[in-house]
Design a protein around this motif. Sequence first.
Motif, short mmCIF file in Angstrom:
data_model
loop_
_atom_site.label_atom_id
_atom_site.label_comp_id
_atom_site.label_asym_id
_atom_site.label_seq_id
_atom_site.Cartn_x
_atom_site.Cartn_y
_atom_site.Cartn_z
N HIS A 96 36.19 43.00 37.94
CA HIS A 96 35.69 41.64 38.15
C HIS A 96 34.73 41.28 37.02
O HIS A 96 34.01 42.14 36.51
CB HIS A 96 34.98 41.56 39.51
CG HIS A 96 34.65 40.16 39.91
ND1 HIS A 96 33.54 39.50 39.42
CD2 HIS A 96 35.29 39.29 40.72
CE1 HIS A 96 33.52 38.28 39.93
NE2 HIS A 96 34.57 38.12 40.72
N LEU A 233 42.03 34.65 44.47
CA LEU A 233 40.88 35.51 44.72
C LEU A 233 39.73 34.54 44.91
O LEU A 233 39.39 33.77 44.01
CB LEU A 233 40.66 36.46 43.53
CG LEU A 233 39.53 37.48 43.67
CD1 LEU A 233 39.65 38.30 44.95
CD2 LEU A 233 39.52 38.44 42.48
N GLY A 236 33.01 32.11 46.77
CA GLY A 236 32.16 31.30 47.64
C GLY A 236 32.86 30.80 48.90
O GLY A 236 32.30 30.89 50.01
#
Length: 255
Positions: A96, A233, A236
Amino acid sequence: MRRKVIAGNWKMNKDIQETVTLVNEIKERLNGFNKNVEVVICPPFVSLVVACGLIKGTMIKLGAQNMYHQNDGAFTGEVSARMLKAIGCEYVILGHSERRQYFKETNEFINLKVKQALANNLTPIICVGETLEERESGVTDQIVSTQVKGVLAGLTQNDIEKIVLAYEPVWAIGTGKTATNEQANQVHKLIRKLVAQLYSWALAEKLIIQYGGSVNQQNAFELLSQSDIDGALVGGACLKADSFVSIIGAAGEVG
Ligand code: PEP
């Protein structure tokens, strides 16, 4: 046709009690949902065992947000693929951009983790994506290609069948700025073509490539309707059951 995979990256959010609440809310809203969408939640390490118990018997799969590339040993503070598998994880997010940025993870290091995840039958969701500076300098294709080649180095055809890639432009993560449908799809096509060159078209056509970067209930349907976007993906918007399940619903509508 490739199935859609919607994964929620909770990042460093939700303690145990909040995990119970959110998972139960997602379960409730998904009750009766029967579309062919793969749903994955990735809570923090400390909530994985509890989340695993809560999702038993549902369509929801469990994923972790990171792991180390050794199975055991003197690596203080780390968690291994073997341990994640043992508690019911099926997926793990690797590379990530927040790990690349704050923890200096390189393509080579991520590649070691990818191999270890596969060796332990975890599906790695491998993230790639350019920064705003790189996009504005016109080097997006180069950057993403280098990342893809680096994280996939040494993988076999058989390995490629078991991975998920996530294209996440760094400038779109947590910023509310989404790549346009065209911008995102163009990079997805580039990644698929690269995988075809490295392996084969047959394999590239089967590869799931998620988009990530401020996906929400308003933009999900359009993004997921693009020819080469096979899921999302979600950061929030996965922290609230309503928005996460709306995105899953959008994936179901697209088919
Ligand atoms: C992410 O963290 O992978 C992500 C895409 O976050 P957000 O949806 O908040 O941009």
